[in-house]
Design an enzyme around this catalytic site. Structure first.
Site, PDB file in Angstrom:
ATOM      1  N   GLU A 134      -0.018   1.499 -19.734  1.00  0.00           N
ATOM      2  CA  GLU A 134       0.368   2.571 -18.771  1.00  0.00           C
ATOM      3  C   GLU A 134       0.738   2.016 -17.618  1.00  0.00           C
ATOM      4  O   GLU A 134       0.162   0.651 -17.173  1.00  0.00           O
ATOM      5  CB  GLU A 134      -0.732   3.499 -18.482  1.00  0.00           C
ATOM      6  CG  GLU A 134      -1.442   4.193 -19.868  1.00  0.00           C
ATOM      7  CD  GLU A 134      -2.722   4.905 -19.296  1.00  0.00           C
ATOM      8  OE1 GLU A 134      -2.524   5.571 -18.223  1.00  0.00           O
ATOM      9  OE2 GLU A 134      -3.874   5.333 -20.024  1.00  0.00           O
ATOM     10  N   LYS A 193       0.834   0.873 -13.421  1.00  0.00           N
ATOM     11  CA  LYS A 193      -0.245   0.894 -12.761  1.00  0.00           C
ATOM     12  C   LYS A 193       0.483   1.332 -11.344  1.00  0.00           C
ATOM     13  O   LYS A 193       1.123   0.737 -10.626  1.00  0.00           O
ATOM     14  CB  LYS A 193      -0.684  -0.669 -12.400  1.00  0.00           C
ATOM     15  CG  LYS A 193      -1.869  -0.430 -11.365  1.00  0.00           C
ATOM     16  CD  LYS A 193      -2.572  -1.920 -11.220  1.00  0.00           C
ATOM     17  CE  LYS A 193      -3.982  -1.706 -10.321  1.00  0.00           C
ATOM     18  NZ  LYS A 193      -3.446  -1.456  -9.187  1.00  0.00           N
ATOM     19  N   ASP A 223       0.905   2.444  -7.583  1.00  0.00           N
ATOM     20  CA  ASP A 223       0.453   1.858  -6.346  1.00  0.00           C
ATOM     21  C   ASP A 223       0.215   3.044  -5.427  1.00  0.00           C
ATOM     22  O   ASP A 223       1.212   3.397  -4.558  1.00  0.00           O
ATOM     23  CB  ASP A 223       1.382   0.925  -5.594  1.00  0.00           C
ATOM     24  CG  ASP A 223       0.671  -0.049  -4.577  1.00  0.00           C
ATOM     25  OD1 ASP A 223      -0.591   0.020  -4.618  1.00  0.00           O
ATOM     26  OD2 ASP A 223       1.622  -0.874  -3.813  1.00  0.00           O
ATOM     27  N   TYR A 232      -4.464  10.429 -15.405  1.00  0.00           N
ATOM     28  CA  TYR A 232      -4.581   9.432 -16.544  1.00  0.00           C
ATOM     29  C   TYR A 232      -6.271   9.323 -16.960  1.00  0.00           C
ATOM     30  O   TYR A 232      -6.300   8.521 -17.809  1.00  0.00           O
ATOM     31  CB  TYR A 232      -4.197   8.241 -16.208  1.00  0.00           C
ATOM     32  CG  TYR A 232      -4.386   7.392 -14.857  1.00  0.00           C
ATOM     33  CD1 TYR A 232      -5.679   6.989 -14.695  1.00  0.00           C
ATOM     34  CD2 TYR A 232      -3.679   7.350 -13.831  1.00  0.00           C
ATOM     35  CE1 TYR A 232      -6.072   6.406 -13.503  1.00  0.00           C
ATOM     36  CE2 TYR A 232      -4.155   6.748 -12.545  1.00  0.00           C
ATOM     37  CZ  TYR A 232      -5.448   6.284 -12.264  1.00  0.00           C
ATOM     38  OH  TYR A 232      -5.647   5.768 -11.066  1.00  0.00           O
ATOM     39  N   LYS A 292      -1.374  -7.467 -13.102  1.00  0.00           N
ATOM     40  CA  LYS A 292      -0.909  -7.612 -11.880  1.00  0.00           C
ATOM     41  C   LYS A 292       0.543  -8.296 -11.731  1.00  0.00           C
ATOM     42  O   LYS A 292       0.689  -9.301 -12.187  1.00  0.00           O
ATOM     43  CB  LYS A 292      -1.553  -8.228 -10.712  1.00  0.00           C
ATOM     44  CG  LYS A 292      -2.996  -7.429 -10.815  1.00  0.00           C
ATOM     45  CD  LYS A 292      -3.001  -5.883 -10.192  1.00  0.00           C
ATOM     46  CE  LYS A 292      -2.558  -5.641  -8.749  1.00  0.00           C
ATOM     47  NZ  LYS A 292      -3.493  -6.165  -7.714  1.00  0.00           N
ATOM     48  N   CYS A 334       1.149 -24.332  26.353  1.00  0.00           N
ATOM     49  CA  CYS A 334       1.347 -22.874  25.917  1.00  0.00           C
ATOM     50  C   CYS A 334       2.649 -22.276  26.459  1.00  0.00           C
ATOM     51  O   CYS A 334       2.821 -22.224  27.454  1.00  0.00           O
ATOM     52  CB  CYS A 334       0.006 -22.062  26.505  1.00  0.00           C
ATOM     53  SG  CYS A 334       0.018 -20.343  26.238  1.00  0.00           S
ATOM     54  N   CYS A 352       1.984 -19.437  29.314  1.00  0.00           N
ATOM     55  CA  CYS A 352       1.252 -19.862  30.769  1.00  0.00           C
ATOM     56  C   CYS A 352       1.709 -21.232  31.165  1.00  0.00           C
ATOM     57  O   CYS A 352       1.600 -21.750  32.207  1.00  0.00           O
ATOM     58  CB  CYS A 352      -0.097 -19.699  30.780  1.00  0.00           C
ATOM     59  SG  CYS A 352      -1.278 -20.655  29.829  1.00  0.00           S
ATOM     60  N   CYS A 407      -4.878 -22.235  23.579  1.00  0.00           N
ATOM     61  CA  CYS A 407      -4.655 -22.172  24.953  1.00  0.00           C
ATOM     62  C   CYS A 407      -6.079 -21.868  25.503  1.00  0.00           C
ATOM     63  O   CYS A 407      -6.382 -20.563  25.167  1.00  0.00           O
ATOM     64  CB  CYS A 407      -3.564 -21.188  25.431  1.00  0.00           C
ATOM     65  SG  CYS A 407      -3.497 -21.276  27.303  1.00  0.00           S
ATOM     66  N   CYS A 456      -4.368 -17.068  31.172  1.00  0.00           N
ATOM     67  CA  CYS A 456      -3.226 -17.108  30.282  1.00  0.00           C
ATOM     68  C   CYS A 456      -2.813 -15.739  30.162  1.00  0.00           C
ATOM     69  O   CYS A 456      -3.570 -14.773  29.708  1.00  0.00           O
ATOM     70  CB  CYS A 456      -3.435 -17.668  28.858  1.00  0.00           C
ATOM     71  SG  CYS A 456      -2.162 -17.545  27.813  1.00  0.00           S
TER      72      CYS A 456
END
Length: 730
Positions: A128, A130, A132, A247, A335, A429, A432, A447, A452
């Site tokens: 069958e 699958k 989602d 099912y 899968k 960064c 800053c 950072c 900041c």
């Protein structure tokens, strides 16, 4: 083997088992967290494959050390959660998870095991698609629909009856033909199971509406279906155009069918929606062919699938094979690999997270993958960028890992531009301009500047929280408004606020009706007001007296939690002493060590951080530890602070608190233990003296039991706090 060698081997085995127990506890914690994100929040942070990898590792550890298997282990339960916003419903029989085959080799291994158990050529399979979507159970009594529930934790689900009633393809009564087939059992309750999903076309329309209304769109049809089914208002669910495929059934006996294929025919006869893409396969080769065909035509369907479910067709053979702790042995989910598309990488942009971590993010030409358009994906860290060798200008392959999370697979080297340059993490960064810190042995760049702007809200919220400076009345909404108004940029700015600054701020709410007495109309913004503003200012003034340990924790220095902050404050007594201490001095403090010492030293070496601390001093914060009496003012060189602690009745003992305590909060219990000289930590090890466990205790209790650490209940804890004495060892 001599006694010494035998002792060495035994010590090695004990050490290996301890490491395995610690890793198992960590894996259980991660699995619980990610399962909650997926099932309860519909907001996964990792892919299905990454989750499965964690689960497989835990299963391997527990296979090697069976004594680590407990009822609380994730391997012993079905994935899922029950939200408290709905009434709970107990299923007629447990709804199990499904074991996954991530490739054809794993599918073949399952087929071989099944053939070996049942006899070669004796098994017939039902294949069958699958779906989602979101698992549901529908209950019928005397042929009438009476209840619907989500799968939940497999034993108990959420009552979503009113919402499921709005789904058009769910029959409110079973057909007379189906009831006649049941015969004398027609009046018995039955619970059929399946999936609620959202068609792709409906999903696209829903997200178009979200865009038009300025709402956050759903990531994919599965999240849309889950969110729609969990609405408190059934009218919202009714507008979402959901559908079902059924099912499974809790108990086959009342239906008088002997196979999955016959059961699917009964479902159709009863009036349920059953997926037409089903096949009976008599050989593994036919199973392979069905999977290949489903993968080739998945995009032709008006609903999302993420694989194929293969089941032993005969119910008698299913009973023979039985179940593991969490899944049937007679079924497996093959899968599909994620759908992949090519696009062009235009930029690698740096995102500065709330904890200061710099994360490279790929920005690429928009491309539609698995039903939605994506244009960016995280690259995680510099090592990952180099491992994949992606460069700006590359044609790259992208997919949605687990059909959910956008991911860059890698470059198409044949299409790489001649001038494509290798990417490097910036050394300052971007938010800053402060220098970026990269600790040895870690992949993250950070950072650590306290001002900041990318980290400002998180740092401000942490500063005012109960465990830190405990400033009541300053929550997320007020912090947002203070930032928007330009009144606070760092924690020192809190202490420059006046009642007038606060009183006029917009709370984000509006008046519901006119009030002529106050001169407001419906829709006018509601200000903070003078009364609340005065209370907030009073709270800020009161917080200035908090001891150094609270300030150190509130600063958000990496690796410095409450316990470490208290240890540092007791050792150095003043902020000035800690600022001038070198890394070795800090690392020498019991419970600190080199990693924390490096982080503390880095924090105090940033000029912007020192400037904020000076402004806090000027504002009147104590910046000293309060140990009471003359001893607290003694020089740190004399070690008097440690002597004070050592003289207390619980000195030298380490406690871990877990679960829910009824007489006092865990913070209050921890503070009471510390007042008697005890050390309170967040993790269990061989050095832990006692674990205090309340209701709901999880992995920490399990680890304590595996290590033989004494466990106290709340009554025993209260006795310890009252007498200063711990129970004698048995």
């Amino acid at each position: 083997m001599d006694a010494q060698a035998e002792g060495t081997d035994e010590a090695a085995r004990a050490e290996a088992r301890e490491a395995a127990a610690e890793r198992a506890a960590e894996l259980n914690r991660q699995l619980e967290y990610h399962a909650y994100r997926y099932y309860a929040l519909d907001a996964p942070e990792i892919t299905d494959a990454a989750f499965d990898k964690l689960l497989i590792e835990l299963q391997q550890i527990e296979a090697a050390y069976p004594e680590l298997v407990t009822p609380r282990s994730y391997t012993q339960r079905v994935g899922g959660y029950v939200s408290p916003q709905f009434q709970s419903v107990e299923h007629m029989a447990r709804m199990y998870s499904m074991d996954d085959a991530m490739n054809l080799d794993e599918l073949d291994e399952w087929l071989e095991r099944t053939e070996a158990a049942l006899g070669a050529g004796h098994a017939t399979y039902t294949c069958e698609l699958k779906i989602d979507g979101l698992g549901v159970a529908l209950t019928y009594e005397d042929g009438r629909f009476v209840r619907a529930a989500t799968r939940g934790d497999g034993v108990t689900g959420e009552d979503v009856t009113l919402n499921v009633r709005t789904i058009r393809d769910v029959p409110m009564r079973l057909s007379q033909a189906a009831l006649a087939h049941m015969g004398a059992d027609a009046r018995r309750p039955i619970e059929v199971r399946g999936e609620v999903y959202m068609p792709k076309g409906s999903f696209l329309r829903l997200n178009e509406e979200a865009d038009a209304q300025g709402r956050e769109p759903f990531a994919n049809p599965r999240n849309a279906a889950a969110g729609s089914l969990r609405q408190k208002d059934p009218k919202v669910t009714a507008r979402r155009d959901l559908a079902t495929f059924l099912y499974a059934v809790a108990d086959t006996a009342p239906l008088h069918v002997d196979s999955q294929h016959a059961f699917l025919s009964w479902l159709k006869e009863a009036g349920f929606s059953v997926n037409p893409n089903v096949a009976r396969c008599t050989t593994p080769a036919e199973v392979h062919a069905f999977c290949a065909d489903a993968l080739a035509h998945r995009e032709d369907l008006d609903y999302d699938i993420d694989g194929v479910v293969v089941k032993v067709d005969s119910f008698a053979q299913q009973d023979e094979l039985g179940f593991t702790a969490r899944a049937p042995r007679w079924a497996i989910a093959f899968k599909f690999p994620p759908e992949e598309k090519e696009t062009v990488l235009r930029e690698i942009r740096i995102q500065v997270g709330r904890t200061g971590v710099l994360t490279p993010v790929a920005e690429f030409d928009p491309v539609t993958v698995s039903g939605s358009t994506i244009a960016r994906a995280t690259l995680h860290n510099e090592d990952e960028v180099h491992r994949k060798d992606v460069r700006v200008g590359d044609t790259i392959v992208v997919h949605k890992a687990g059909d959910v999370i956008p991911e860059v697979v890698g470059p198409v080297l044949a299409k790489r531009p001649a001038d494509a340059a290798e990417w490097r993490m910036p050394r300052t960064c971007p938010a800053c301009g402060s220098p970026v810190v990269h600790e040895e042995g870690e992949v993250a760049y950070r950072c650590v500047s306290i001002d900041c702007p990318a980290q400002v809200k998180e740092r401000l919220a942490h500063w005012v929280s109960r465990g830190c400076m405990d400033i009541d009345g300053v929550g997320d909404e007020l912090i947002d408004k203070l930032i928007e108004a330009g009144l606070v940029h760092d924690v020192a700015d809190f202490y420059q606020l006046t009642a007038d600054d606060l009183a006029g701020l917009d709370t984000g709410r509006t008046y519901l009706k006119d009030d002529k007495r106050r001169g407001v109309r419906a829709g006018d913004p509601i200000p903070v007001g003078a009364t609340i503003a005065a209370k907030v200012v009073d709270e800020l003034v009161k917080s200035k007296a908090q001891p150094l340990s609270r300030v150190l924790f509130a600063l958000g220095i990496r690796h410095v939690g409450k316990s470490v902050a208290e240890v540092l404050a007791r050792r150095f007594l003043t902020l000035d002493a800690l600022i001038v201490a070198n890394e070795d001095d800090i690392a020498a403090v019991d419970g600190v060590g080199p990693k924390i010492a490096q982080s503390v030293r880095q924090f105090f070496s940033v000029p912007e951080n020192l400037a904020v601390l000076e402004r806090l001093r000027v504002a009147g914060l104590t910046l000293e530890e309060d140990l009471s009496g003359e001893a607290a003012r003694a020089s740190q060189e004399t070690g008097v602070a440690e002597d004070l602690v050592a003289a207390q009745p619980l000195a030298g003992l380490t406690f871990v608190l877990t679960g829910t305590l009824e007489r006092r909060t865990r913070d209050e219990a921890g503070a009471a233990l510390k007042a008697l000289g005890a050390k309170v930590t967040g993790s269990v090890s061989k050095k832990t003296s006692y674990v205090v466990a309340g209701p709901g205790a999880g992995s920490k209790l399990a680890k304590a039991e595996s290590l033989g650490v004494p466990v106290l209940d709340e009554e025993a804890l209260e006795q310890v706090l009252a007498t200063g004495e711990v129970p004698a060892a048995e």
